[in-house]
Motif scaffolding. Sequence first.
Motif, mmCIF file in Angstrom:
data_model
loop_
_atom_site.group_PDB
_atom_site.id
_atom_site.type_symbol
_atom_site.label_atom_id
_atom_site.label_comp_id
_atom_site.label_asym_id
_atom_site.label_seq_id
_atom_site.Cartn_x
_atom_site.Cartn_y
_atom_site.Cartn_z
ATOM 1 N N ALA A 142 20.896 -10.148 0.455
ATOM 2 C CA ALA A 142 21.640 -11.218 1.670
ATOM 3 C C ALA A 142 21.745 -12.001 1.141
ATOM 4 O O ALA A 142 22.481 -13.189 1.296
ATOM 5 C CB ALA A 142 21.122 -10.337 3.097
ATOM 6 N N ASP A 143 20.259 -13.366 0.892
ATOM 7 C CA ASP A 143 20.626 -14.483 0.549
ATOM 8 C C ASP A 143 21.100 -14.839 -0.173
ATOM 9 O O ASP A 143 22.016 -16.108 -0.469
ATOM 10 C CB ASP A 143 18.615 -14.761 0.824
ATOM 11 C CG ASP A 143 18.374 -16.412 0.386
ATOM 12 O OD1 ASP A 143 18.559 -17.006 1.777
ATOM 13 O OD2 ASP A 143 18.398 -16.868 -0.786
ATOM 14 N N THR A 144 21.436 -14.361 -1.407
ATOM 15 C CA THR A 144 22.147 -14.872 -2.282
ATOM 16 C C THR A 144 23.656 -14.518 -2.448
ATOM 17 O O THR A 144 24.488 -15.784 -2.817
ATOM 18 C CB THR A 144 21.814 -13.643 -4.173
ATOM 19 O OG1 THR A 144 20.727 -13.867 -4.160
ATOM 20 C CG2 THR A 144 22.614 -14.231 -5.362
ATOM 21 N N ALA A 145 23.853 -13.728 -1.912
ATOM 22 C CA ALA A 145 25.464 -12.836 -1.162
ATOM 23 C C ALA A 145 25.668 -14.014 -0.751
ATOM 24 O O ALA A 145 26.686 -14.659 -0.488
ATOM 25 C CB ALA A 145 25.686 -11.683 -0.508
ATOM 26 N N ILE A 153 12.186 -6.136 0.688
ATOM 27 C CA ILE A 153 12.238 -6.862 -0.083
ATOM 28 C C ILE A 153 13.599 -7.464 -0.734
ATOM 29 O O ILE A 153 14.158 -8.326 -0.619
ATOM 30 C CB ILE A 153 11.902 -7.684 -0.346
ATOM 31 C CG1 ILE A 153 9.931 -7.824 0.087
ATOM 32 C CG2 ILE A 153 11.653 -9.193 -1.122
ATOM 33 C CD1 ILE A 153 8.433 -8.354 -0.916
ATOM 34 N N ALA A 154 14.516 -6.554 -1.240
ATOM 35 C CA ALA A 154 15.367 -6.513 -2.125
ATOM 36 C C ALA A 154 16.415 -6.504 -0.940
ATOM 37 O O ALA A 154 17.826 -7.763 -1.724
ATOM 38 C CB ALA A 154 15.911 -5.527 -2.687
ATOM 39 N N ALA A 168 1.059 -1.242 0.044
ATOM 40 C CA ALA A 168 -0.131 -0.240 0.360
ATOM 41 C C ALA A 168 0.639 1.550 0.169
ATOM 42 O O ALA A 168 0.487 2.796 -0.207
ATOM 43 C CB ALA A 168 -0.645 0.033 0.733
ATOM 44 N N ARG A 169 1.926 1.153 0.548
ATOM 45 C CA ARG A 169 3.117 2.381 0.860
ATOM 46 C C ARG A 169 3.584 2.923 -0.794
ATOM 47 O O ARG A 169 4.287 3.148 -1.086
ATOM 48 C CB ARG A 169 4.231 2.322 2.054
ATOM 49 C CG ARG A 169 3.407 2.544 3.033
ATOM 50 C CD ARG A 169 2.206 3.024 3.342
ATOM 51 N NE ARG A 169 2.062 3.530 4.642
ATOM 52 C CZ ARG A 169 0.788 2.983 4.983
ATOM 53 N NH1 ARG A 169 0.124 2.180 3.397
ATOM 54 N NH2 ARG A 169 0.299 3.153 5.648
ATOM 55 N N GLY A 170 3.595 0.905 -1.606
ATOM 56 C CA GLY A 170 4.015 1.636 -3.111
ATOM 57 C C GLY A 170 5.451 0.353 -3.229
ATOM 58 O O GLY A 170 5.622 -0.236 -2.584
ATOM 59 N N PRO A 171 5.759 0.708 -4.678
ATOM 60 C CA PRO A 171 6.360 -0.683 -4.897
ATOM 61 C C PRO A 171 7.451 -0.314 -4.899
ATOM 62 O O PRO A 171 8.325 -1.126 -4.371
ATOM 63 C CB PRO A 171 6.393 -0.597 -6.195
ATOM 64 C CG PRO A 171 5.050 0.126 -6.897
ATOM 65 C CD PRO A 171 4.127 0.451 -5.387
ATOM 66 N N ALA A 172 8.327 0.533 -5.022
ATOM 67 C CA ALA A 172 9.620 1.063 -4.250
ATOM 68 C C ALA A 172 9.989 0.422 -3.203
ATOM 69 O O ALA A 172 11.152 0.562 -3.137
ATOM 70 C CB ALA A 172 9.757 2.580 -4.742
#
Length: 268
Positions: A149-152, A143-144, A133-137
């Motif tokens: 962190a998970d990938t690294a 979440i990024a 609701a606060r916006g995709p950004a």
Amino acid sequence: MTPLLSRIGTAALLLAVFVPAALWAPAWLWGGLMAGVVGMAAYEWARLSHFHTLSAGGYAVLLTLCTLALPYGLAGNWPIFQAVLIALAIVFWLLVVPLWLLGRWQAPHAFVRAVIGGVVLLPTWAALLYLHARGPAVLLGVIAVVWIADTAAYFSGRLFGRHKLAPAISPGKTWEGVAGAFVAVALYAVALSLWGDMPLRPLLFMVSGLLYLSVLGDLFESWIKRVSGMKDSGASLPGHGGVLDRIDALTSTLPIATGMLLWLEHSA
């Protein structure tokens, strides 16, 4: 297909669905999609807790119906209930889970496991609705941190991992993986500071806190799986295990990130 290629292919498919939904899905569709995620994760949690198949299905249906009905049934009281869920998650992740892992609690009783599943999943769902609701950004920006962190951690742990982080809980996780994750999220904070014209020090503090929480969420699910005698929560996502395996770090990070944003909004 090798496990690594399977992992990458599944991740690419999930991104191809999740990112467009985060960017363009209306609130009602986003809510329905997240209810589906909660339902699948709830079923896996119930199976980790050794519920019978019928009981696990009923538990998943119950939580799914709650996620579909509560925002509409509560109407004007929904924001208050949402805040209560977030507060519950903050207490759980910052106080209960560290003690849980230190004490290596097993919580074998079905009722306790059912309650804990709700505490893990419902605030995560509430946070996903709030952030969307606060916006995709805002949603994707938070979440990024977990994705990066998970990938690294995965690749740095595979390449350099020597020192076990918590061998009694999750033998595969290493301090080198955590270090790689920290470097990656710190670079992400620098990029946000440069491109988004945001102060670097608060960003570094925020992403470091979210990294700690993501590790905590990962370790908590790993301990539950270890106690349950299961390697993965499910098999629906090739290379990743189940839905709960994919969102374990999000269950700890998203509610507290939401709590931080709620505090900033009300203190401004």
